[in-house]
Design an enzyme around this catalytic site. Structure first.
Site, PDB file in Angstrom:
ATOM      1  N   ALA A   1       0.836  -1.205   0.000  1.00 49.28           N
ATOM      2  CA  ALA A   1       0.000   0.000   0.000  1.00 49.28           C
ATOM      3  C   ALA A   1       0.865   1.246   0.000  1.00 49.28           C
ATOM      4  O   ALA A   1       0.502   2.269   0.568  1.00 49.28           O
ATOM      5  CB  ALA A   1      -0.913  -0.019   1.223  1.00 49.28           C
TER       6      ALA A   1
ATOM      7  N   GLY B   1       2.198   2.705  -2.870  1.00 51.00           N
ATOM      8  CA  GLY B   1       2.178   3.452  -4.130  1.00 51.00           C
ATOM      9  C   GLY B   1       1.425   4.773  -4.004  1.00 51.00           C
ATOM     10  O   GLY B   1       0.573   4.954  -3.133  1.00 51.00           O
TER      11      GLY B   1
ATOM     12  N   ARG C   1      -2.462   7.705 -11.109  1.00 49.58           N
ATOM     13  CA  ARG C   1      -3.616   7.831 -11.998  1.00 49.58           C
ATOM     14  C   ARG C   1      -4.881   8.334 -11.279  1.00 49.58           C
ATOM     15  O   ARG C   1      -5.900   8.576 -11.891  1.00 49.58           O
ATOM     16  CB  ARG C   1      -3.882   6.464 -12.675  1.00 49.58           C
ATOM     17  CG  ARG C   1      -2.778   6.056 -13.633  1.00 49.58           C
ATOM     18  CD  ARG C   1      -2.759   4.558 -13.937  1.00 49.58           C
ATOM     19  NE  ARG C   1      -2.096   3.784 -12.886  1.00 49.58           N
ATOM     20  CZ  ARG C   1      -1.890   2.452 -12.938  1.00 49.58           C
ATOM     21  NH1 ARG C   1      -2.317   1.760 -13.985  1.00 49.58           N
ATOM     22  NH2 ARG C   1      -1.276   1.837 -11.948  1.00 49.58           N
TER      23      ARG C   1
ATOM     24  N   GLN D   1       8.342   1.770   2.871  1.00 46.78           N
ATOM     25  CA  GLN D   1       9.109   1.733   1.615  1.00 46.78           C
ATOM     26  C   GLN D   1       9.362   3.193   1.255  1.00 46.78           C
ATOM     27  O   GLN D   1       8.460   3.893   0.797  1.00 46.78           O
ATOM     28  CB  GLN D   1       8.277   1.039   0.520  1.00 46.78           C
ATOM     29  CG  GLN D   1       8.992   0.908  -0.804  1.00 46.78           C
ATOM     30  CD  GLN D   1       8.062   0.468  -1.935  1.00 46.78           C
ATOM     31  OE1 GLN D   1       6.845   0.634  -1.862  1.00 46.78           O
ATOM     32  NE2 GLN D   1       8.637  -0.087  -2.993  1.00 46.78           N
TER      33      GLN D   1
ATOM     34  N   GLU E   1       3.614  -7.651 -17.859  1.00 47.83           N
ATOM     35  CA  GLU E   1       2.867  -6.416 -17.644  1.00 47.83           C
ATOM     36  C   GLU E   1       2.377  -5.857 -18.973  1.00 47.83           C
ATOM     37  O   GLU E   1       3.054  -6.004 -20.001  1.00 47.83           O
ATOM     38  CB  GLU E   1       3.761  -5.385 -16.941  1.00 47.83           C
ATOM     39  CG  GLU E   1       4.063  -5.716 -15.504  1.00 47.83           C
ATOM     40  CD  GLU E   1       2.804  -5.946 -14.688  1.00 47.83           C
ATOM     41  OE1 GLU E   1       2.029  -5.004 -14.505  1.00 47.83           O
ATOM     42  OE2 GLU E   1       2.581  -7.089 -14.243  1.00 47.83           O
TER      43      GLU E   1
ATOM     44  N   ASN F   1      -3.543 -11.100 -14.037  1.00 51.01           N
ATOM     45  CA  ASN F   1      -2.957 -11.257 -12.711  1.00 51.01           C
ATOM     46  C   ASN F   1      -3.704 -10.349 -11.741  1.00 51.01           C
ATOM     47  O   ASN F   1      -3.838  -9.151 -11.963  1.00 51.01           O
ATOM     48  CB  ASN F   1      -1.479 -10.848 -12.782  1.00 51.01           C
ATOM     49  CG  ASN F   1      -0.854 -10.730 -11.404  1.00 51.01           C
ATOM     50  OD1 ASN F   1      -1.265 -11.413 -10.472  1.00 51.01           O
ATOM     51  ND2 ASN F   1       0.141  -9.859 -11.291  1.00 51.01           N
TER      52      ASN F   1
ATOM     53  N   LYS G   1     -29.906  21.873  16.944  1.00 54.27           N
ATOM     54  CA  LYS G   1     -28.496  21.478  17.138  1.00 54.27           C
ATOM     55  C   LYS G   1     -28.137  21.414  18.616  1.00 54.27           C
ATOM     56  O   LYS G   1     -28.636  22.215  19.416  1.00 54.27           O
ATOM     57  CB  LYS G   1     -27.580  22.426  16.381  1.00 54.27           C
ATOM     58  CG  LYS G   1     -27.313  23.710  17.104  1.00 54.27           C
ATOM     59  CD  LYS G   1     -25.870  24.160  17.012  1.00 54.27           C
ATOM     60  CE  LYS G   1     -25.283  24.371  18.358  1.00 54.27           C
ATOM     61  NZ  LYS G   1     -24.670  25.669  18.625  1.00 54.27           N
TER      62      LYS G   1
ATOM     63  N   ARG H   1     -45.048  41.637  25.169  1.00 47.48           N
ATOM     64  CA  ARG H   1     -45.146  42.165  23.812  1.00 47.48           C
ATOM     65  C   ARG H   1     -45.851  43.509  23.887  1.00 47.48           C
ATOM     66  O   ARG H   1     -46.595  43.772  24.846  1.00 47.48           O
ATOM     67  CB  ARG H   1     -45.886  41.195  22.896  1.00 47.48           C
ATOM     68  CG  ARG H   1     -47.282  40.886  23.350  1.00 47.48           C
ATOM     69  CD  ARG H   1     -47.896  39.727  22.569  1.00 47.48           C
ATOM     70  NE  ARG H   1     -49.267  39.521  23.018  1.00 47.48           N
ATOM     71  CZ  ARG H   1     -49.894  38.359  22.958  1.00 47.48           C
ATOM     72  NH1 ARG H   1     -49.289  37.283  22.491  1.00 47.48           N
ATOM     73  NH2 ARG H   1     -51.130  38.250  23.361  1.00 47.48           N
TER      74      ARG H   1
END
Ligand code: UD1
Ligand code: CA
Length: 477
Positions: A34, A36, A40, A96, A176, A191, A372, A461
């Site tokens: 994971a 990379g 793209r 990596q 590939e 693959n 809320k 009021r």
């Protein structure tokens, strides 16, 4: 959360000897690539964090590994490593530093490769199912393969590595797309990027990788021909549905994966007793729980840790994120965020339930009501055109049309309390902080600026004056 959703998505069919399969599978070392960038995707976020039905792609893959093996999965991270490490827990990370290819990624995890069975997975195949892996492992074992590759015939194999078979049907090599000649490109068998390896042989083979290819990368796929040349038998475990091993490389494929996963999620819900009127126009994330006899009308988006209780009716056109909805609730054309709603309550149409509310049982929140960070008691009502902010409303309270909780003085927010059985008339402003006790009446049009004691009427009021004959007099002028 993560542990649950993946399991429910799997249809466990035709599995003989499930116990045997899991028995031999539990000590597998799973390594998930994971690191990379996912060029793209054209994204700031690392590819594997892009979500499918609300859950990062790599988590689906990690869950497959968890379901298969008791060993903590190893995840190779690199691009956006910090972000990935923050999102994911319960795994071992290997970094990596530079992404020099899938073979190079596996080299970085060398210290985790023992002599036992090693499963390599790619983080961008979210539709994978762990039963497939369990069956594949059984074949890998039974056949004594040095490596087994998960493959499928794809209608459109573009972008994938192609499986080149030998005359005896074993795998010779994987080529590939970018290195393939026109004949190789005609091969439909692809693959998946998923392999079982004999660990001892894998360790030897990765030492021999080079980057002499179209992309200048260390391909993991080259390990296959290296092992084959050494005389090891390389098998292909071919599945019928290429969909399950689909790799996501761009946002179009991401949308395809989402659509397929969405289909799986809603199918599972429907088979468990939820009525979804139009599944193609309903978006339910994989983490959502829905009990039986719930009806979902079209246009709903249900996200995060949402739970919907039995007999509730949701929609049309309703969004719920992290909502705890009890049984028998009705929500129409509304938005509910991070709030709980009690049994038998009705919401909407056109209500906006913002984060932090606890709404009681058999309550009613009607059209154009916004609420809320409030508690709203059982049997209480706000039927139309009301703003309730930072309120604590007791049971059996009626808020008339146009009531406003004035909770903000431009600097700070304050709370308003309205006690049980009180009646707040139309167009009342409650200027917080203020406390209206039980059994009170607030006359319509009142602006409440001081606390109202129990059992009283508050009226504030301007007194009305009628000037008789005023209209006639004006006409005569
Ligand atoms: C790869 C396979 C291809 C297969 C396809 C299946 C290779 C050389 N090619 O191609 O045969 O059909 O997957 O989807 O393996 N990664 C790293 N470090 C790197 C490079 C990649 O960790 O240096 C990770 C990525 O994060 C990703 C996975 O490996 O999760 C696959 O990489 P990607 O670039 O998508 O490979 P594909 O070109 O799709
Ligand atoms: Ca890929």
């Amino acid at each position: 959360m993560v542990g649950e959703y993946n399991y429910v998505l799997h249809e466990v069919n035709h599995v003989d000897n499930w116990g045997d399969i899991l028995g031999s599978a539990c000590s597998i070392t799973c390594i998930i690539l994971a690191a990379g960038e996912g060029k793209r995707m054209y994204s700031k976020a690392p590819k594997v964090l892009h979500k499918v039905c609300g859950i990062p792609m790599v988590e689906y893959v990690i869950n497959c590994a968890r379901e298969l093996s008791d060993k903590e999965p190893v995840v190779v991270i690199g691009h956006g490593a910090e972000q990935v490490a923050k999102e994911i827990t319960g795994v071992k990370f290997v970094v990596q530093e530079r992404q020099l290819g899938t073979g190079h990624a596996v080299m970085q995890a060398k210290k985790h490769i023992n002599d036992g069975d090693i499963l390599i997975l790619y983080g961008d195949t979210p539709l994978l199912r762990s039963e497939t892996l369990a069956r594949m492992h059984r074949v890998h074992r039974a056949e004594g393969y040095g490596a087994t590759v998960l493959t499928s015939d794809a209608e459109d194999p573009a972008g994938y590595g192609r499986i080149v078979r030998r005359a005896d049907n074993l795998v010779e090599t994987i080529i590939e797309e970018k290195d393939a000649d026109s004949d190789t490109k005609l091969i439909k068998e692809i693959n998946s990027g998923i392999y079982f390896f004999n660990g001892r042989e894998l360790k030897e083979a990765i030492k021999q990788l080079n980057n002499d290819n179209a992309q200048g990368e260390y391909y993991l796929t080259d390990v296959i021909s290296i092992m084959g040349k050494k005389g090891l038998r390389i098998g292909a475990y071919k599945i019928r549905d290429a969909e399950d091993i689909m790799g996501v490389n761009n946002r179009y494929q991401l949308s395809e994966a989402n659509e397929i996963m969405r289909g799986r999620v809603s199918k599972k819900l429907m088979l468990d007793g939820v009525t979804i009127i139009d599944p193609r126009n309903t978006y339910i994330e994989a983490s959502v729980t829905i009990e039986k006899d719930v009806t979902i009308y079209p246009g709903c988006i249900l996200e995060g840790n949402t739970i919907i209780g039995e007999d509730s009716i949701i929609g049309p056109n309703t969004r719920i994120k992290d909502g705890k909805i009890e049984r028998g609730v009705s929500i129409q054309n509304s938005i509910v965020l991070e709030s709980s709603i009690g049994e038998g309550t009705s919401i909407g149409p056109f209500a906006y339930i913002r984060p932090g509310n606890k709404i009681g049982k058999h309550a009613r929140i009607g059209d154009f009501v916004e609420i809320k960070n409030s508690n709203f008691g059982d049997y209480s009502k706000a039927s139309h055109l009301t703003y309730v902010g930072d309120g604590d409303i007791g049971n059996n309270v009626n808020l008339g049309c146009g009531v406003v909780f004035v909770n903000y003085d431009g600097k700070q927010k304050y709370r308003t309390y309205v006690g049980d059985n009180s009646f707040v008339g139309c167009n009342v402003n409650l200027i917080a902080p203020v406390r209206v006790d039980n059994n009170t009446y607030i006359a319509a049009g009142t602006t409440v600026t001081k606390d109202v004691p129990q059992d009283s009427l508050a009226i504030g009021r301007a007194r009305q004056e009628n000037k008789e004959g005023w209209v006639t007099k004006r006409k005569n002028k």
